[in-house]
Write an enzyme that holds these catalytic residues in place. Structure first.
Site, PDB file in Angstrom:
ATOM      1  N   SER A  49       0.827  -1.202   0.000  1.00 31.88           N
ATOM      2  CA  SER A  49       0.000   0.000   0.000  1.00 31.88           C
ATOM      3  C   SER A  49       0.868   1.261   0.000  1.00 31.88           C
ATOM      4  CB  SER A  49      -0.919   0.013   1.217  1.00 31.88           C
ATOM      5  OG  SER A  49      -1.866  -1.031   1.137  1.00 31.88           O
ATOM      6  N   ASN A  72       0.771  -9.823  11.618  1.00 34.27           N
ATOM      7  CA  ASN A  72       1.714  -8.773  11.236  1.00 34.27           C
ATOM      8  C   ASN A  72       1.188  -7.411  11.639  1.00 34.27           C
ATOM      9  OD1 ASN A  72       1.238  -6.757   8.764  1.00 34.27           O
ATOM     10  ND2 ASN A  72      -0.051  -8.576   8.444  1.00 34.27           N
ATOM     11  N   MET A  74       2.911  -4.244  10.215  1.00 35.46           N
ATOM     12  CA  MET A  74       3.939  -3.493   9.501  1.00 35.46           C
ATOM     13  C   MET A  74       3.767  -1.986   9.672  1.00 35.46           C
ATOM     14  SD  MET A  74       5.972  -5.673   8.162  1.00 35.46           S
ATOM     15  CE  MET A  74       5.944  -7.455   8.076  1.00 35.46           C
ATOM     16  N   GLY A  75       2.527  -1.527   9.674  1.00 40.73           N
ATOM     17  CA  GLY A  75       2.290  -0.094   9.849  1.00 40.73           C
ATOM     18  C   GLY A  75       2.326   0.703   8.566  1.00 40.73           C
ATOM     19  N   ASN A 124      -7.057   0.496  -0.020  1.00 42.80           N
ATOM     20  CA  ASN A 124      -6.895  -0.178   1.265  1.00 42.80           C
ATOM     21  C   ASN A 124      -7.789   0.519   2.279  1.00 42.80           C
ATOM     22  OD1 ASN A 124      -6.124  -1.216   3.731  1.00 42.80           O
ATOM     23  ND2 ASN A 124      -3.930  -1.114   3.332  1.00 42.80           N
ATOM     24  N   CYS A 127      -6.854  -2.096   6.565  1.00 44.04           N
ATOM     25  CA  CYS A 127      -5.715  -2.409   7.442  1.00 44.04           C
ATOM     26  C   CYS A 127      -6.136  -2.205   8.902  1.00 44.04           C
ATOM     27  CB  CYS A 127      -4.528  -1.504   7.110  1.00 44.04           C
ATOM     28  SG  CYS A 127      -3.115  -1.751   8.197  1.00 44.04           S
ATOM     29  N   GLY A 213      -3.745 -16.143   7.033  1.00 38.66           N
ATOM     30  CA  GLY A 213      -3.413 -17.558   6.968  1.00 38.66           C
ATOM     31  C   GLY A 213      -4.617 -18.461   7.147  1.00 38.66           C
ATOM     32  N   GLY A 239      -7.527 -14.484   1.645  1.00 39.71           N
ATOM     33  CA  GLY A 239      -7.483 -14.837   3.062  1.00 39.71           C
ATOM     34  C   GLY A 239      -7.747 -16.309   3.263  1.00 39.71           C
TER      35      GLY A 239
END
Length: 534
Positions: A49, A72, A74-75, A124, A127, A213, A239
């Site tokens: 993104s 995760n 990541m930010g 997005n 998130c 996952g 997903g």
């Protein structure tokens, strides 16, 4: 049963080579990594993104492997508008650019950067771990409709990625369709957390993140079903990481995230570094270790000895979690130690710690050095650290060691016990007055089967230039450092140009012939993915 056909398909105004897409958030940080996925059979790729300004993302740990999936946080790290340059070589390829913003105006601005280059755009709005972005907007049907309309009005195929963390995803999907969306992507990750009971704190640097996952597959199926009932536009299923026989809810195509067993080998000239793109992963929580001993090696370098050993090959690394600060990659200087130069927040925090203090370690990761025959080692500064296990194992015949000054010659006494040692210092206080690369003229490179190198990249690039001139670049093995977030080959922050190789998984040790013609010695990327000269 829904079959995956190898032929092309058009979804939401975008023509794909087949039904299989790389989902946003997996690799996708560089043009080279996207190209590598396309060469290996992806029907299309969705980028990381991209937002209105560069972001470094959250401190680590940013990713942990848990039973049933990955969490995760990541930010949303990204280089912002600079990412346009990454797509220059991918014109005409099925590349969907994922974008985010904090308002309809920001979405439209970012979309405008890619309107003439990308095959389509993915909003997005989902998130779960970026304050003010993603799901914070995607939970409001009115905002979803407004943001979608702002981008769709540019005339570019527009997909909208939705969050499962809402009461009625069908309502959100209908809002996106009213705003002009050409397709819906479902779903993003589920908000989740893991806590280290040993260290008594959340593991992720952001405390919580998004679960992907196999564990979320039933949720993804339910969301796709609800959207299929509520909307008339295509739905891209995302997903769960499950094979086609389990796609039960009429999605038009499938995106792959959190790959767990799918394998692919690179089709580029870097085929010798092919690795599994998603080898099976077992739970990989950081292991708590206590600092057993702290050794001051030089005025600026310390060795931290753990209270347990880690089975690793020379040259492999571990991810070191300094609780409350960050998680960083560190080469092992022995099975139970790391040797550290104080250069940033995490290493400064390590230097402030005491014997008995706890940290977290996960790994080992990477490939390490491959040794079979006579070996020359060349180390500069703290770069001698990953070479030390070769010395300990008696695998090095000659060692060329460099530093700025005599007091910074790392491990000189230990090296001298096992190998012929030649030193160089920038200021001439010990050994040769000059650079360690100048010592190469004093040895016959033809005598060595392997030349293992680690140190500042400018130094290593100079070594590679000598090896290339002598026609033996392929005998060089270089331990490469790049910014890493995950350490397991998924986030893509350490991908290198032009082959899309991941330093954490395909490296960190690369042969010289692979590095010739690459970014090595020229530039590297920071936490946001922006390029900077080395």
């Amino acid at each position: 049963m829904v079959a995956l056909y190898p032929g092309p398909i058009e979804v939401g105004g975008i023509r794909l080579k087949n039904h299989l897409l790389l989902a946003a958030g997996i690799l996708g940080t560089t043009g080279a990594s996207l190209a590598r996925l396309l060469q290996n059979g992806a029907g299309g790729v969705v980028t990381k993104s991209i937002g209105p300004s560069p972001k470094e993302g959250h401190p680590g740990p940013c990713l942990i492997v848990v039973d049933g999936g990955i969490i995760n946080a990541m930010g949303l790290p990204n280089p912002s508008a600079a990412f346009v340059d990454e797509l220059a070589a991918l014109q005409g390829e099925p590349v969907v650019v994922s974008i985010f913003g904090g308002s309809p105006e920001e979405f439209r601005t970012v979309a405008g950067w890619f309107a003439g280059t990308a095959s389509g755009l993915e909003l997005n709005l989902s998130c779960p771990h970026a304050e003010g972005y993603g799901a914070a907007i995607g939970s409001d049907p009115a905002l979803v409709e407004e943001c979608t309309r702002a981008v769709a009005s540019l005339g570019v195929p527009t997909w909208v990625k939705l969050t499962p963390n809402v009461a009625d995803i069908g309502e959100i999907g209908a809002a996106a369709e009213r705003g002009g969306a050409d397709a819906i992507v479902a779903v993003n990750t589920l908000k989740a957390m893991r806590i280290s009971t040993a260290l008594r704190r959340p593991v992720l640097g952001n405390r919580f993140g998004g679960l992907s996952g196999k564990a979320i597959f039933p949720v993804a199926v339910r969301c796709v079903y609800d959207l299929y009932e509520a909307c008339s536009i295509p739905v891209v299923g995302c997903g769960g990481g499950s094979p086609p026989r389990n796609r039960e809810a009429q999605s038009s195509t499938i995106s792959i995230s959190s790959p767990r067993s799918r394998k692919a080998s690179t089709a580029t000239t870097a085929s010798t570094h092919a690795r599994s793109w998603g080898a099976p992963m077992h739970e990989q929580m950081p292991t708590p270790v206590a600092i057993k001993e702290i050794v001051e090696e030089t005025p600026s370098i310390r060795t931290f000895v753990f209270d347990r050993e880690i089975a690793a090959r020379p040259g492999q690394f571990v991810m070191v979690w300094v609780p409350g600060v960050d998680e960083i990659p560190m080469a092992l200087s022995s099975p139970s130690s790391i040797t550290v130069l104080k250069v940033g927040d995490a290493t400064a925090a390590l230097f402030a710690m005491h014997e008995g203090d706890p940290i977290g370690v996960r790994g080992p990761y990477g490939n390490g050095f491959t040794i079979s025959g006579r070996t020359l080692a060349i180390g500069g500064g703290v770069g001698a650290s990953p070479l030390l296990p070769l010395i300990t194992a008696g695998q090095v015949e000659t060692f060329l060691l460099g530093a700025r000054t005599a007091s910074e010659l790392l491990f000189a006494d230990r090296i001298r016990e096992s190998a012929t040692l030649m030193t160089a210092t920038d200021d001439g206080t010990a050994g040769h007055h000059g650079f360690v690369t100048e010592l190469m003229s004093r040895v016959d490179l033809a005598d060595f089967d392997h030349i293992c190198v680690c140190g500042p990249e400018v130094m290593m690039a100079a070594v590679l230039a000598v090896l290339d001139r002598e026609g033996c670049a392929e005998r060089g093995q270089f331990s490469l450092h790049r910014y890493m977030k995950c350490g397991v080959g998924l986030c893509g922050s350490c991908c290198t140009d032009p082959h899309g190789l991941r330093v954490c998984r395909d490296g960190p040790v690369f042969t010289g012939d692979i590095l010739l013609g690459s970014e090595f010695g020229h530039y590297a990327r920071d936490a946001s993915g922006s390029r900077h000269r080395v």
